[in-house]
Design a protein around this motif. Structure first.
Motif, PDB file in Angstrom:
ATOM      1  N   TRP A   1       1.015   4.261   0.820  1.00 14.95           N
ATOM      2  CA  TRP A   1       0.196   3.082   1.111  1.00 14.95           C
ATOM      3  C   TRP A   1       0.562   2.460   2.448  1.00 14.95           C
ATOM      4  O   TRP A   1      -0.312   2.114   3.239  1.00 14.95           O
ATOM      5  CB  TRP A   1       0.326   2.056  -0.015  1.00 14.95           C
ATOM      6  N   MET A   2       1.836   2.286   2.682  1.00 16.99           N
ATOM      7  CA  MET A   2       2.287   1.662   3.921  1.00 16.99           C
ATOM      8  C   MET A   2       1.943   2.551   5.115  1.00 16.99           C
ATOM      9  O   MET A   2       1.453   2.067   6.141  1.00 16.99           O
ATOM     10  CB  MET A   2       3.791   1.416   3.837  1.00 16.99           C
ATOM     11  N   ASP A   3       2.185   3.863   4.980  1.00 15.71           N
ATOM     12  CA  ASP A   3       1.941   4.782   6.086  1.00 15.71           C
ATOM     13  C   ASP A   3       0.456   4.965   6.377  1.00 15.71           C
ATOM     14  O   ASP A   3       0.070   5.207   7.514  1.00 15.71           O
ATOM     15  CB  ASP A   3       2.573   6.146   5.801  1.00 15.71           C
ATOM     16  N   SER A   4      -0.385   4.871   5.357  1.00 17.96           N
ATOM     17  CA  SER A   4      -1.819   5.122   5.532  1.00 17.96           C
ATOM     18  C   SER A   4      -2.652   3.869   5.716  1.00 17.96           C
ATOM     19  O   SER A   4      -3.631   3.877   6.459  1.00 17.96           O
ATOM     20  CB  SER A   4      -2.373   5.885   4.321  1.00 17.96           C
ATOM     21  N   LEU A   5      -2.291   2.792   5.023  1.00 17.04           N
ATOM     22  CA  LEU A   5      -3.106   1.578   5.041  1.00 17.04           C
ATOM     23  C   LEU A   5      -2.416   0.398   5.708  1.00 17.04           C
ATOM     24  O   LEU A   5      -3.053  -0.616   5.979  1.00 17.04           O
ATOM     25  CB  LEU A   5      -3.484   1.183   3.606  1.00 17.04           C
ATOM     26  N   GLY A   6      -1.113   0.501   5.903  1.00 14.66           N
ATOM     27  CA  GLY A   6      -0.365  -0.601   6.482  1.00 14.66           C
ATOM     28  C   GLY A   6      -0.110  -1.690   5.450  1.00 14.66           C
ATOM     29  O   GLY A   6      -0.499  -1.581   4.280  1.00 14.66           O
ATOM     30  N   ALA A   7       0.515  -2.755   5.883  1.00 16.62           N
ATOM     31  CA  ALA A   7       0.885  -3.840   4.975  1.00 16.62           C
ATOM     32  C   ALA A   7      -0.328  -4.554   4.391  1.00 16.62           C
ATOM     33  O   ALA A   7      -0.220  -5.232   3.371  1.00 16.62           O
ATOM     34  CB  ALA A   7       1.784  -4.840   5.700  1.00 16.62           C
ATOM     35  N   SER A   8      -1.483  -4.370   4.978  1.00 16.02           N
ATOM     36  CA  SER A   8      -2.690  -5.050   4.472  1.00 16.02           C
ATOM     37  C   SER A   8      -3.053  -4.600   3.070  1.00 16.02           C
ATOM     38  O   SER A   8      -3.758  -5.319   2.346  1.00 16.02           O
ATOM     39  CB  SER A   8      -3.873  -4.820   5.415  1.00 16.02           C
ATOM     40  N   HIS A   9      -2.566  -3.438   2.654  1.00 18.88           N
ATOM     41  CA  HIS A   9      -2.884  -2.981   1.289  1.00 18.88           C
ATOM     42  C   HIS A   9      -2.297  -3.926   0.239  1.00 18.88           C
ATOM     43  O   HIS A   9      -2.828  -4.022  -0.865  1.00 18.88           O
ATOM     44  CB  HIS A   9      -2.391  -1.543   1.051  1.00 18.88           C
ATOM     45  N   ILE A  10      -1.256  -4.640   0.591  1.00 17.31           N
ATOM     46  CA  ILE A  10      -0.638  -5.581  -0.352  1.00 17.31           C
ATOM     47  C   ILE A  10      -1.589  -6.736  -0.611  1.00 17.31           C
ATOM     48  O   ILE A  10      -1.918  -7.035  -1.760  1.00 17.31           O
ATOM     49  CB  ILE A  10       0.729  -6.063   0.172  1.00 17.31           C
ATOM     50  N   ASP A  11      -2.058  -7.370   0.443  1.00 18.50           N
ATOM     51  CA  ASP A  11      -3.016  -8.474   0.277  1.00 18.50           C
ATOM     52  C   ASP A  11      -4.285  -7.990  -0.419  1.00 18.50           C
ATOM     53  O   ASP A  11      -4.806  -8.657  -1.316  1.00 18.50           O
ATOM     54  CB  ASP A  11      -3.375  -9.088   1.619  1.00 18.50           C
ATOM     55  N   SER A  12      -4.798  -6.850   0.006  1.00 19.38           N
ATOM     56  CA  SER A  12      -6.029  -6.317  -0.585  1.00 19.38           C
ATOM     57  C   SER A  12      -5.873  -6.064  -2.066  1.00 19.38           C
ATOM     58  O   SER A  12      -6.794  -6.338  -2.851  1.00 19.38           O
ATOM     59  CB  SER A  12      -6.434  -5.017   0.122  1.00 19.38           C
ATOM     60  N   SER A  13      -4.726  -5.562  -2.483  1.00 16.17           N
ATOM     61  CA  SER A  13      -4.497  -5.255  -3.890  1.00 16.17           C
ATOM     62  C   SER A  13      -4.582  -6.501  -4.761  1.00 16.17           C
ATOM     63  O   SER A  13      -5.034  -6.435  -5.904  1.00 16.17           O
ATOM     64  CB  SER A  13      -3.134  -4.584  -4.084  1.00 16.17           C
ATOM     65  N   PHE A  14      -4.173  -7.631  -4.245  1.00 20.03           N
ATOM     66  CA  PHE A  14      -4.271  -8.885  -4.994  1.00 20.03           C
ATOM     67  C   PHE A  14      -5.704  -9.421  -4.997  1.00 20.03           C
ATOM     68  O   PHE A  14      -6.126 -10.069  -5.933  1.00 20.03           O
ATOM     69  CB  PHE A  14      -3.305  -9.931  -4.427  1.00 20.03           C
ATOM     70  N   ALA A  15      -6.453  -9.149  -3.927  1.00 16.47           N
ATOM     71  CA  ALA A  15      -7.819  -9.675  -3.809  1.00 16.47           C
ATOM     72  C   ALA A  15      -8.811  -8.893  -4.658  1.00 16.47           C
ATOM     73  O   ALA A  15      -9.773  -9.459  -5.156  1.00 16.47           O
ATOM     74  CB  ALA A  15      -8.261  -9.661  -2.345  1.00 16.47           C
ATOM     75  N   TRP A  16      -8.601  -7.590  -4.804  1.00 17.83           N
ATOM     76  CA  TRP A  16      -9.552  -6.769  -5.561  1.00 17.83           C
ATOM     77  C   TRP A  16      -9.536  -7.173  -7.008  1.00 17.83           C
ATOM     78  O   TRP A  16     -10.390  -7.082  -7.748  1.00 17.83           O
ATOM     79  CB  TRP A  16      -9.260  -5.292  -5.414  1.00 17.83           C
TER      80      TRP A  16
END
Length: 161
Positions: free
Chosen positions: A146-161
């Motif tokens: 996740w970090m290598d492919s999507l960057g740290a933004s995947h963390i915020d996105s995971s909470f928003a979805w």
């Protein structure tokens, strides 16, 4: 104070142990059956098998226990089962998906899982562990799919979805 033992799917005990469990604990934290890659939860893109998680959620729902469900997003560590094999080309952890496709698959899993448990067992899940082990106490974010492919933004996105 809440007390809850971690439990693995398939270990729902016989009736006497269930009774003792219910006398001593007021919530359940399933240790398996919900994590994306384990126990066949997702054997192909877009497919989520809720069988194992449903067994644990049904027990909790039927007995009025609250559930802490875990983990919606977890990194792959070596040969672990935390992510489905179809996300990877090889054991080195490379993926055939670009960042748009990976983001789609992650959102799809989170959305389907939360929606399923919220509608099938309403009011049972009180807590979700959304992102697990994204960082280290000493080194910051941990490199992973996740970090290598999507960057740290995947963390915020995971909470928003």
């Amino acid at each position: 104070m809440d007390f809850s033992p971690g439990r693995k799917v398939g270990e729902i005990p016989p009736i006497l142990i269930e009774i003792n469990f219910l006398r001593n604990f007021n919530h359940l934290t399933p240790e398996g059956g919900i994590i994306w890659g384990e126990m066949g939860v997702s054997d192909s893109p877009g497919h989520v098998n809720f069988w194992g998680g449903n067994r644990m959620m049904s027990f909790a729902h039927k007995n009025g226990l609250k559930v802490k469900a875990q983990h919606l997003v977890w990194a792959r560590h070596g040969e672990s089962v935390f992510l489905p094999n179809w996300l990877f080309d090889d054991k080195a952890g490379t993926t055939p998906f670009d960042s748009t496709e990976l983001s789609f698959h992650l959102k799809d899993f989170i959305t389907k899982t939360v929606t399923h448990y919220d509608t099938t067992f309403p009011g049972t899940v009180d807590w979700w562990c959304v992102v697990n082990e994204a960082g280290s106490n000493t080194t910051g974010f941990i490199g992973n799919l996740w970090m290598d492919s999507l960057g740290a933004s995947h963390i915020d996105s995971s909470f928003a979805w």
